[in-house]
Design a protein around this motif. Structure first.
Motif, PDB file in Angstrom:
ATOM      1  N   ASP A 206       0.844  -1.193   0.000  1.00 58.32           N
ATOM      2  CA  ASP A 206       0.000   0.000   0.000  1.00 58.32           C
ATOM      3  C   ASP A 206       0.883   1.247   0.000  1.00 58.32           C
ATOM      4  O   ASP A 206       1.290   1.746   1.051  1.00 58.32           O
ATOM      5  N   GLY A 207       1.179   1.724  -1.214  1.00 60.16           N
ATOM      6  CA  GLY A 207       2.020   2.907  -1.303  1.00 60.16           C
ATOM      7  C   GLY A 207       2.235   3.300  -2.748  1.00 60.16           C
ATOM      8  O   GLY A 207       1.759   2.640  -3.671  1.00 60.16           O
ATOM      9  N   PRO A 208       2.956   4.398  -2.981  1.00 55.05           N
ATOM     10  CA  PRO A 208       3.148   4.900  -4.345  1.00 55.05           C
ATOM     11  C   PRO A 208       3.951   3.937  -5.207  1.00 55.05           C
ATOM     12  O   PRO A 208       4.767   3.161  -4.709  1.00 55.05           O
ATOM     13  N   GLU A 209       3.700   4.013  -6.533  1.00 54.00           N
ATOM     14  CA  GLU A 209       4.369   3.124  -7.484  1.00 54.00           C
ATOM     15  C   GLU A 209       5.388   3.914  -8.306  1.00 54.00           C
ATOM     16  O   GLU A 209       5.130   5.056  -8.694  1.00 54.00           O
ATOM     17  N   TYR A 210       6.521   3.273  -8.549  1.00 54.79           N
ATOM     18  CA  TYR A 210       7.584   3.885  -9.335  1.00 54.79           C
ATOM     19  C   TYR A 210       8.045   2.910 -10.411  1.00 54.79           C
ATOM     20  O   TYR A 210       7.777   1.707 -10.343  1.00 54.79           O
ATOM     21  N   VAL A 211       8.747   3.431 -11.401  1.00 55.49           N
ATOM     22  CA  VAL A 211       9.323   2.575 -12.439  1.00 55.49           C
ATOM     23  C   VAL A 211      10.740   3.046 -12.714  1.00 55.49           C
ATOM     24  O   VAL A 211      11.002   4.245 -12.832  1.00 55.49           O
ATOM     25  N   ALA A 212      11.645   2.074 -12.779  1.00 52.53           N
ATOM     26  CA  ALA A 212      13.053   2.379 -13.059  1.00 52.53           C
ATOM     27  C   ALA A 212      13.423   1.819 -14.426  1.00 52.53           C
ATOM     28  O   ALA A 212      13.152   0.658 -14.725  1.00 52.53           O
ATOM     29  N   GLY A 230       2.019   7.018  -9.916  1.00 49.38           N
ATOM     30  CA  GLY A 230       0.786   7.222  -9.161  1.00 49.38           C
ATOM     31  C   GLY A 230       0.683   6.260  -7.989  1.00 49.38           C
ATOM     32  O   GLY A 230       1.654   5.624  -7.580  1.00 49.38           O
ATOM     33  N   ASN A 231      -0.535   6.145  -7.455  1.00 49.05           N
ATOM     34  CA  ASN A 231      -0.776   5.264  -6.310  1.00 49.05           C
ATOM     35  C   ASN A 231      -2.061   4.483  -6.557  1.00 49.05           C
ATOM     36  O   ASN A 231      -3.078   4.687  -5.878  1.00 49.05           O
ATOM     37  N   PRO A 232      -2.064   3.581  -7.555  1.00 48.77           N
ATOM     38  CA  PRO A 232      -3.278   2.837  -7.877  1.00 48.77           C
ATOM     39  C   PRO A 232      -3.677   1.923  -6.721  1.00 48.77           C
ATOM     40  O   PRO A 232      -2.842   1.221  -6.163  1.00 48.77           O
ATOM     41  N   THR A 233      -4.946   1.952  -6.356  1.00 49.15           N
ATOM     42  CA  THR A 233      -5.418   1.204  -5.193  1.00 49.15           C
ATOM     43  C   THR A 233      -6.333   0.040  -5.554  1.00 49.15           C
ATOM     44  O   THR A 233      -6.877  -0.613  -4.677  1.00 49.15           O
ATOM     45  N   GLY A 234      -6.528  -0.212  -6.850  1.00 47.74           N
ATOM     46  CA  GLY A 234      -7.342  -1.349  -7.260  1.00 47.74           C
ATOM     47  C   GLY A 234      -8.817  -0.986  -7.338  1.00 47.74           C
ATOM     48  O   GLY A 234      -9.191   0.181  -7.204  1.00 47.74           O
ATOM     49  N   PRO A 235      -9.691  -1.956  -7.596  1.00 41.06           N
ATOM     50  CA  PRO A 235      -9.350  -3.381  -7.588  1.00 41.06           C
ATOM     51  C   PRO A 235      -8.647  -3.888  -8.841  1.00 41.06           C
ATOM     52  O   PRO A 235      -8.156  -5.003  -8.843  1.00 41.06           O
ATOM     53  N   TYR A 236      -8.567  -3.071  -9.949  1.00 39.38           N
ATOM     54  CA  TYR A 236      -8.028  -3.619 -11.192  1.00 39.38           C
ATOM     55  C   TYR A 236      -6.757  -2.941 -11.692  1.00 39.38           C
ATOM     56  O   TYR A 236      -6.203  -3.343 -12.696  1.00 39.38           O
ATOM     57  N   PHE A 237      -6.276  -1.904 -11.040  1.00 36.74           N
ATOM     58  CA  PHE A 237      -4.959  -1.320 -11.307  1.00 36.74           C
ATOM     59  C   PHE A 237      -4.775  -0.853 -12.747  1.00 36.74           C
ATOM     60  O   PHE A 237      -3.740  -1.100 -13.375  1.00 36.74           O
ATOM     61  N   GLU A 238      -5.770  -0.177 -13.280  1.00 36.88           N
ATOM     62  CA  GLU A 238      -5.622   0.422 -14.604  1.00 36.88           C
ATOM     63  C   GLU A 238      -4.554   1.513 -14.514  1.00 36.88           C
ATOM     64  O   GLU A 238      -4.616   2.402 -13.667  1.00 36.88           O
ATOM     65  N   ASN A 271      22.929  -8.109 -20.680  1.00 35.47           N
ATOM     66  CA  ASN A 271      22.978  -7.070 -21.703  1.00 35.47           C
ATOM     67  C   ASN A 271      21.569  -6.615 -22.062  1.00 35.47           C
ATOM     68  O   ASN A 271      20.656  -7.436 -22.155  1.00 35.47           O
ATOM     69  N   GLY A 272      21.426  -5.295 -22.274  1.00 34.74           N
ATOM     70  CA  GLY A 272      20.165  -4.772 -22.767  1.00 34.74           C
ATOM     71  C   GLY A 272      19.365  -4.005 -21.730  1.00 34.74           C
ATOM     72  O   GLY A 272      19.772  -3.855 -20.575  1.00 34.74           O
ATOM     73  N   PRO A 273      18.184  -3.508 -22.129  1.00 37.73           N
ATOM     74  CA  PRO A 273      17.364  -2.679 -21.262  1.00 37.73           C
ATOM     75  C   PRO A 273      16.547  -3.501 -20.274  1.00 37.73           C
ATOM     76  O   PRO A 273      16.219  -4.658 -20.545  1.00 37.73           O
ATOM     77  N   THR A 274      16.232  -2.903 -19.134  1.00 35.15           N
ATOM     78  CA  THR A 274      15.241  -3.481 -18.224  1.00 35.15           C
ATOM     79  C   THR A 274      14.276  -2.391 -17.762  1.00 35.15           C
ATOM     80  O   THR A 274      14.644  -1.214 -17.651  1.00 35.15           O
ATOM     81  N   HIS A 275      13.069  -2.832 -17.491  1.00 31.44           N
ATOM     82  CA  HIS A 275      11.969  -1.954 -17.075  1.00 31.44           C
ATOM     83  C   HIS A 275      11.413  -2.556 -15.790  1.00 31.44           C
ATOM     84  O   HIS A 275      10.847  -3.646 -15.808  1.00 31.44           O
ATOM     85  N   THR A 276      11.615  -1.853 -14.664  1.00 31.11           N
ATOM     86  CA  THR A 276      11.312  -2.416 -13.345  1.00 31.11           C
ATOM     87  C   THR A 276      10.271  -1.584 -12.620  1.00 31.11           C
ATOM     88  O   THR A 276      10.452  -0.377 -12.426  1.00 31.11           O
ATOM     89  N   GLU A 277       9.170  -2.244 -12.231  1.00 31.32           N
ATOM     90  CA  GLU A 277       8.098  -1.571 -11.498  1.00 31.32           C
ATOM     91  C   GLU A 277       8.206  -1.908 -10.018  1.00 31.32           C
ATOM     92  O   GLU A 277       8.419  -3.072  -9.649  1.00 31.32           O
ATOM     93  N   LEU A 278       8.045  -0.882  -9.178  1.00 30.07           N
ATOM     94  CA  LEU A 278       8.187  -1.038  -7.731  1.00 30.07           C
ATOM     95  C   LEU A 278       7.072  -0.286  -7.006  1.00 30.07           C
ATOM     96  O   LEU A 278       6.481   0.649  -7.555  1.00 30.07           O
ATOM     97  N   ARG A 279       6.812  -0.687  -5.763  1.00 30.39           N
ATOM     98  CA  ARG A 279       5.959   0.099  -4.876  1.00 30.39           C
ATOM     99  C   ARG A 279       6.679   0.292  -3.551  1.00 30.39           C
ATOM    100  O   ARG A 279       7.460  -0.570  -3.119  1.00 30.39           O
ATOM    101  N   VAL A 280       6.422   1.434  -2.915  1.00 31.02           N
ATOM    102  CA  VAL A 280       7.039   1.751  -1.625  1.00 31.02           C
ATOM    103  C   VAL A 280       6.018   1.469  -0.536  1.00 31.02           C
ATOM    104  O   VAL A 280       4.903   2.015  -0.542  1.00 31.02           O
TER     105      VAL A 280
END
Length: 419
Positions: A206-212, A230-238, A271-280
């Motif tokens: 339960d907290g804000p979402e970030y992407v690295a 943002g801080n999506p809270t559901g239920p479907y996380f659009e 090697n190559g790019p990565t896209h990482t989603e996180l929440r605090v």
């Protein structure tokens, strides 16, 4: 002769990878999904020499067809920006002895339970989780601490991601995700007997979402950008917004970087790019939700990184895919500007009858590109099914507050009518 790269299942409405390939004088063979071929064939795309319709989930036939292509027009690299094609792309690279992101990294990237196991082994902040391999395991919901997030083990985008606040909601969510597995994801099994069915139930952070956004070069990770989602809270996380650089304390920024570097190492990405989603979480620690070994958003992450930092992520990724060494340079802490993506929300379901506000949005200087994916006549299913995003408004701003205010205006300006 120009280098030849096979690009698999790219969204042709997101132009950046085509444009950067053309600038690098790379010839593209675009592999389309069989059900998209007729729509794509008539569209002239930068750098695309040919388009071929191939069902990559019929693995043996698909690899044989591309081996035949390689015999008369040698392939220098393979690449995808679509999460569902990461596994096949890695297998194809191995078959053709071409550059790839890592040794067996695709296994951990496509299976969320395998990814979570790797994170636990490498001391990475990991939401608690349980796995349901068949419906006989459903009783584990009686021992869960709520709320939880239910998702397919091998899903992508927002497909089948559901928040449940109690045992009954969890039961309903599991049944809904299992239906999505059977209707959509089972088909994407690459090997007979290795079904993509399966459900993972995770602790809700339960907290804000970030992407690295990061780039790995010979095993060394460089963090290019950290954005706020943002801080999506559901239920479907659009998904709604993506703004970079995020407003972060130095300590949180450094901790996110540590987690991303560990995650790339844990997943075997070299090697190559990565896209990482996180929440605090409430403990102020960042928890990794997903890692993709690709440019995020079918190329949107390239726009975000290039506009906000000046780093050409697509160029680096294309060069790596064809085996050319990338010199990592010009990474600094000062952003050029604020860059963002406003994801047009569906705000309903049914047949689209009208888009409102689009023409006015195009007139604004903050709008750099408006990419529209759904049109009048398309049918939008209700969540947790995912029919695709209506569109992206890609923007740049002088400061963070200006971006936030513009997105508030966009929220009121753009709407969709349904019947």
């Amino acid at each position: 002769m120009k280098k030849h790269l096979v690009l698999i299942y790219q969204n042709i409405d997101i132009p950046f990878i085509f444009e950067e390939a053309e600038a690098l004088e790379i010839r593209l063979t675009l592999i389309n999904r069989p059900d998209h071929q007729s729509d794509h064939q008539s569209v002239k795309l930068p750098a695309v020499q040919r388009q071929i319709s191939i069902d990559i989930f019929n693995e043996e036939e698909a690899i044989n067809e591309l081996k035949n292509l390689n015999e008369h027009d040698p392939i220098d690299g393979v690449m995808t920006l679509f999460d569902g094609a990461v596994t096949f792309t890695s297998l194809l690279a191995e078959e053709l002895n071409l550059p790839k992101s890592g040794e067996n990294s695709h296994i951990h990237l496509r299976d969320k339970s395998a990814m979570r196991n790797q994170f636990s082994a490498y001391d990475i902040n990991n939401p608690q989780y349980k796995v349901i391999d068949d419906m006989s395991d459903i009783n584990i919901i009686k021992s869960m601490k709520y709320p939880v997030v239910i998702k397919p083990k091998t899903g992508f985008s927002s497909l089948g991601v559901i928040k449940a606040s109690n045992e009954q909601e969890a039961k309903n969510g599991i049944e809904a995700v299992q239906a999505i597995n059977e209707q959509t994801l089972d088909y994407m099994s690459l090997n007979e007997g290795n079904s993509f069915s399966g459900i993972i139930i995770e602790e809700y952070i339960d907290g804000p979402e970030y992407v690295a956004e990061s780039f790995v070069n010979d095993g060394e990770t460089s963090i290019l950008s950290i954005g706020y989602k943002g801080n999506p809270t559901g239920p479907y996380f659009e998904e709604g917004i993506y703004i970079a650089p995020a407003q972060l304390s130095q300590s949180l920024k450094e901790e996110i970087e540590v987690q991303v570097i560990r995650a790339n190492r844990a997943l075997g990405i070299v090697n190559g790019p990565t896209h990482t989603e996180l929440r605090v979480g409430a403990d102020k620690a960042p928890y990794i939700l997903e890692v993709g070994a690709r440019i995020g958003g079918s190329g949107v992450s390239h726009f975000i990184v290039k506009e906000s930092t000046g780093i050409n992520l697509a160029k680096w990724s294309l060069c790596t895919a064809i085996g050319e060494k990338v010199k990592i340079s010009n990474i600094n802490e000062t952003s050029k500007c604020i860059a963002g993506n406003y994801i047009i929300p569906t705000k309903g379901h049914g047949e689209i009858t009208k888009f409102n506000g689009i023409h006015n949005v195009l007139k604004q200087e903050e709008t750099k590109r408006l990419l529209q994916f759904l049109n009048v006549g398309n049918f939008v299913e209700a969540y947790p099914n995912f029919s695709g995003y209506p569109g992206f408004v890609l923007t740049t701003h002088k400061n963070y507050e200006a971006c936030v205010n513009y997105y508030k205006w966009l929220q009121n300006e753009i709407s969709i009518n349904y019947k």
